[in-house]
Write an enzyme that holds these catalytic residues in place. Structure first.
Site, PDB file in Angstrom:
ATOM      1  N   GLU A  84       4.682   5.909   5.046  1.00 39.63           N
ATOM      2  CA  GLU A  84       4.784   6.124   6.491  1.00 39.63           C
ATOM      3  C   GLU A  84       5.841   5.209   7.102  1.00 39.63           C
ATOM      4  O   GLU A  84       6.575   5.618   8.007  1.00 39.63           O
ATOM      5  CB  GLU A  84       3.426   5.902   7.164  1.00 39.63           C
ATOM      6  N   VAL A 118       0.870  -1.179   0.000  1.00 40.76           N
ATOM      7  CA  VAL A 118       0.000   0.000   0.000  1.00 40.76           C
ATOM      8  C   VAL A 118       0.904   1.226   0.000  1.00 40.76           C
ATOM      9  O   VAL A 118       1.857   1.292   0.771  1.00 40.76           O
ATOM     10  CB  VAL A 118      -0.941   0.046   1.218  1.00 40.76           C
ATOM     11  N   SER A 119       0.609   2.201  -0.850  1.00 42.86           N
ATOM     12  CA  SER A 119       1.532   3.328  -1.028  1.00 42.86           C
ATOM     13  C   SER A 119       1.682   4.164   0.229  1.00 42.86           C
ATOM     14  O   SER A 119       2.802   4.520   0.619  1.00 42.86           O
ATOM     15  CB  SER A 119       1.081   4.211  -2.197  1.00 42.86           C
ATOM     16  N   ASP A 120       0.565   4.514   0.900  1.00 46.50           N
ATOM     17  CA  ASP A 120       0.719   5.381   2.068  1.00 46.50           C
ATOM     18  C   ASP A 120       1.317   4.622   3.246  1.00 46.50           C
ATOM     19  O   ASP A 120       2.087   5.201   4.024  1.00 46.50           O
ATOM     20  CB  ASP A 120      -0.595   6.067   2.455  1.00 46.50           C
ATOM     21  N   CYS A 121       1.013   3.328   3.383  1.00 38.12           N
ATOM     22  CA  CYS A 121       1.666   2.526   4.417  1.00 38.12           C
ATOM     23  C   CYS A 121       3.168   2.452   4.156  1.00 38.12           C
ATOM     24  O   CYS A 121       3.983   2.517   5.086  1.00 38.12           O
ATOM     25  CB  CYS A 121       1.079   1.122   4.450  1.00 38.12           C
TER      26      CYS A 121
END
Length: 765
Positions: free
Chosen positions: A489, A483-486
């Site tokens: 982060e 997942v890109s935002d995971c």
């Protein structure tokens, strides 16, 4: 008494892991567990939730907190602080509030370094799992008495006053979830008029008053057909031939959003087989109970297009109904007769099952999410009831079950990595490194161990999969889905921790692994400059006209998201600072294009629509963080000026922010009723304004927000559970209980760090 187990695989021979189960969280019931005082504490929490269930609908997720705080011998020793009317917030008082929160959050960390939490809220997650266990004959072994008791508790505690159940715990009653939860109660042993507070009779009345189950949406029609409560003739076609279409066609599955693809993969298999579970006496009773006319007289052809108005968020366009009618009237009769049933359908079913097995194996039988998990598990049982695939699925069912004071529910999957990434960043922002060094070291270890180390197995592109090596998932490494935002982060955490002494926070991550993360992020940027979440966006937007669900929007193809874009900018700006020589030009172009995307997607009122949180407040925080990281300021960026105006305009009299979940489906800003503020929304807005340099212009709004957060802090150092704060697919809410621990502390930490505050005068004697 219920007990949460961490990072344990158990003795099941059909379960396996890529990293020794780091991040795994499962519940077990010990009939002899707990002292009388501990049991009384749990009972009191249940009673409190029940008595207040119509005022605060999300649970406080207290059972695991009681356990972990007890195991870690936590007792808050730092005295609480409050800010009086007209009183200035001093640096010392802000520090005290931050320290109290940091110590409490540290005490909630588990042995493997993560923070467990419920991630649920939708009321259609759990019933299909119960249906599947009923059909396959595993109901008693998977859900013994204490499990059933907690499942029923969850159903009772979230029944609306009108007798129905909403799409999610805060939503108005819908046919979909009312019918599913009614059937679930009946399968678990309740009679037609049984259940707490006359739950079954009230639910059945709601169903009848709204037209009966012929008005259930398409997913409900599918599950009721599988159970034998409905007839497959009442469902729109889901031909498995979809999986053998030529790849050049625009509706080829490779072009679909991954969750849509993985729902309709097993659905099409079950539809293609016209599978129906055992017709038991209970199923025959349900046929009598759920329709407004005799079962034999139901017009199934007409029922296909019926949907209760309470469920209808995305009405089917005429084009879509014409497609379903064509398939129903012409294609299906052909494909289900010789020779096409042998030449075409059998081949399509084999190809579909090949994809199901691949997805199961590459996720260690967790599957991409709970809706898909149950469907894939049932498909494996239909193929071979005694096969290893089904047994491996059963071994991973406990990964999805969660127990709180409101009962047992089914998680969407887990939010282990997601919550850990934000918790670590929030703790780092406190500048209390020496006080919380063990927490940071354990969090660092968890994040490093949770990174996905390989791409999906084999020729993954032929299975419509994207690269995953170097990414982070939403939950744990075994889940496997990038997942890109995971990833952004997780990358930010590793970069920030690499700047601290390794003897305090552990060895920094190897550069090559960081490079892999960067590669994943770069691969997910679209031509528009925005970032998709799981796989590259780029399929034609008109395919959304084929959205077969009635209660979600934007589910057919992958899209770009403000939050993913903002997170990625922040991560790559920091990476570029620490590793200036790696893919320098590509990263610079990425950041410039991502900034352009954020500027282009800002709404007229200055906010950004948040896709994964409620809603414009959430999206604006991510967008402002990305713009600020890229060097944009109030002075040189009109988008920031507009966003500041939006946030200042929506601030409440008490200094906080409070946004209704209705903002998400309505796509306009809707404040909470009664001028209420929500501490999590307030934290997002406060951090957004700090990103925008509000402290340099007029810090008064920041002081007012910080005052509300400080004065809302509870005795143990956390904050109260308020309204639900997560969302997906525009119309369904998700409950993230850790948000109330992470974000208010993070906002206060940034406030203390970046807003000039007076010090308390020292009295000399």
């Amino acid at each position: 008494m219920w007990r949460l187990k961490i990072a344990e695989g158990g003795k099941d021979p059909y379960i396996y892991s890529t990293n020794n189960f780091v991040g795994r969280q499962t519940w077990e019931y010990d009939p002899d567990g707990g002292t009388p005082e501990e049991r009384a504490q749990v009972d009191a929490a249940r009673l409190h939730f029940y008595n207040n269930r119509f005022q605060v609908k999300p649970c406080g997720d207290l059972l695991w907190r009681f356990q972990i705080l007890r195991e870690n011998n936590f007792k808050q020793t730092i005295a609480s602080v409050k800010i009086g009317d007209g009183e200035e917030i001093t640096y010392e008082k802000a520090t005290t509030a931050v320290r109290r929160a940091a110590h409490h959050l540290s005490a909630l960390q588990t042995s493997d370094g993560h923070w467990p939490a419920q991630i649920a809220g939708p009321l259609f997650f759990l019933p299909p799992l119960v249906f599947c266990m009923y059909i396959t004959g595993h109901l008693d072994s998977v859900f013994p008495e204490e499990y059933r008791k907690e499942i029923l508790r969850y159903i009772y505690y979230h029944q609306n006053e009108d007798g129905g159940w909403g799409l999610h715990i805060e939503g108005h009653s819908t046919m979909f979830c009312t019918a599913l939860n009614y059937i679930c109660m009946r399968i678990l042993g309740e009679g037609p008029d049984g259940g707490q507070d006359n739950a079954c009779a009230r639910a059945r009345k709601w169903i009848h008053d709204h037209g009966g189950v012929t008005h259930i949406p398409s997913w409900g029609k599918t599950w009721l057909s599988i159970l034998g409560v409905f007839d497959w003739c009442g469902s729109n076609p889901m031909p498995p031939e979809f999986w053998i279409l030529p790849s050049f066609l625009p509706m080829h599955p490779a072009k679909m959003w991954c969750y849509c693809r993985l729902v309709y993969m097993p659905m099409s298999y079950l539809y293609g087989k016209r599978f129906v579970g055992p017709i038991t006496p209970l199923i025959l009773q349900l046929r009598e109970e759920l329709f407004t006319e005799p079962y034999e007289k139901v017009n199934w052809k007409k029922a296909r297009h019926q949907c209760a108005k309470e469920d209808l968020y995305y009405p089917h366009p005429l084009l879509q109904d014409l497609i379903w009618d064509s398939l129903y009237l012409f294609t299906e009769p052909l494909l289900t007769r010789w020779p096409f049933n042998k030449l075409v359908r059998e081949k399509a079913l084999q190809v579909t099952m090949k994809h199901i097995h691949y997805e199961d194996e590459t996720s260690r039988y967790i599957t991409i999410g709970c809706v898909e998990k149950v469907l894939c598990m049932l498909a494996c049982w239909v193929e071979d009831p005694n096969g290893d695939a089904f047994k491996k699925h059963l071994a991973r069912v406990p990964d999805y079950l969660w127990v709180s004071e409101d009962g047992m529910t089914m998680q969407s999957f887990g939010s282990q990595e997601w919550d850990a990434g934000f918790a670590v960043q929030a703790l780092l922002a406190t500048n209390l490194v020496e006080e919380i060094a063990p927490t940071l070291a354990k969090g660092h270890d968890f994040i490093k161990k949770s990174q996905v180390r390989d791409n999906p197995s084999g020729d993954f592109k032929s299975m419509y999969r994207h690269i995953s090596k170097g990414s982070w998932t939403f939950s744990d490494q075994d889940h496997g889905w990038q997942v890109s935002d995971c990833t952004a982060e997780g990358l930010k955490c590793c970069l920030l921790l690499s700047m601290l002494p390794p003897e305090i926070v552990g060895e920094k991550m190897e550069p090559e692994r960081l490079y892999d993360s960067v590669n994943v992020l770069l691969s997910l940027q679209s031509k528009k400059g925005g970032l998709s979440a799981w796989e590259p966006a780029g399929a034609q937007e008109w395919l959304e006209l084929l959205n077969p669900t009635e209660f979600f929007a934007d589910i057919v193809v992958e899209h770009e998201y403000v939050e993913c874009t903002g997170s990625a900018i922040q991560a790559l700006v920091l990476f570029k600072k620490l590793y200036p020589g790696h893919r320098k030009k590509e990263i610079e172009n990425f950041i410039a294009n991502a900034v352009r995307f954020l500027e282009d997607t800002q709404t007229a009122d200055g906010s950004w629509y948040g896709n994964w949180g409620v809603c414009f407040t959430y999206g604006s925080w991510f967008a402002l963080g990305g713009l600020a990281a890229a060097g944009k300021t109030f002075a040189n960026c009109a988008a920031i000026r507009k966003a500041v105006k939006f946030l200042l305009t929506t601030q409440r009299e008490d200094g906080g922010w409070g946004e209704s979940y209705l903002s998400s489906p309505k796509k306009i800003y809707v404040p909470l009723e009664g001028s209420r503020s929500n501490v999590v929304h307030t934290a997002w807005a406060l951090m957004g304004l700090i990103h925008a340099g509000q402290a340099e212009r007029d810090p008064a709004p920041l002081h007012r927000a910080a005052k509300l957060i400080i004065n809302s802090q509870l005795e143990e150092g956390d904050w109260p559970q308020q309204e639900i704060t997560g969302v997906f697919m525009k119309n369904c809410m998700l409950h993230y209980p850790m948000y109330r621990d992470i974000y208010p502390m993070w906002a206060l930490a940034e406030y203390r760090r970046r807003v000039p505050l007076p010090s308390t005068p020292v009295c000399l004697t």
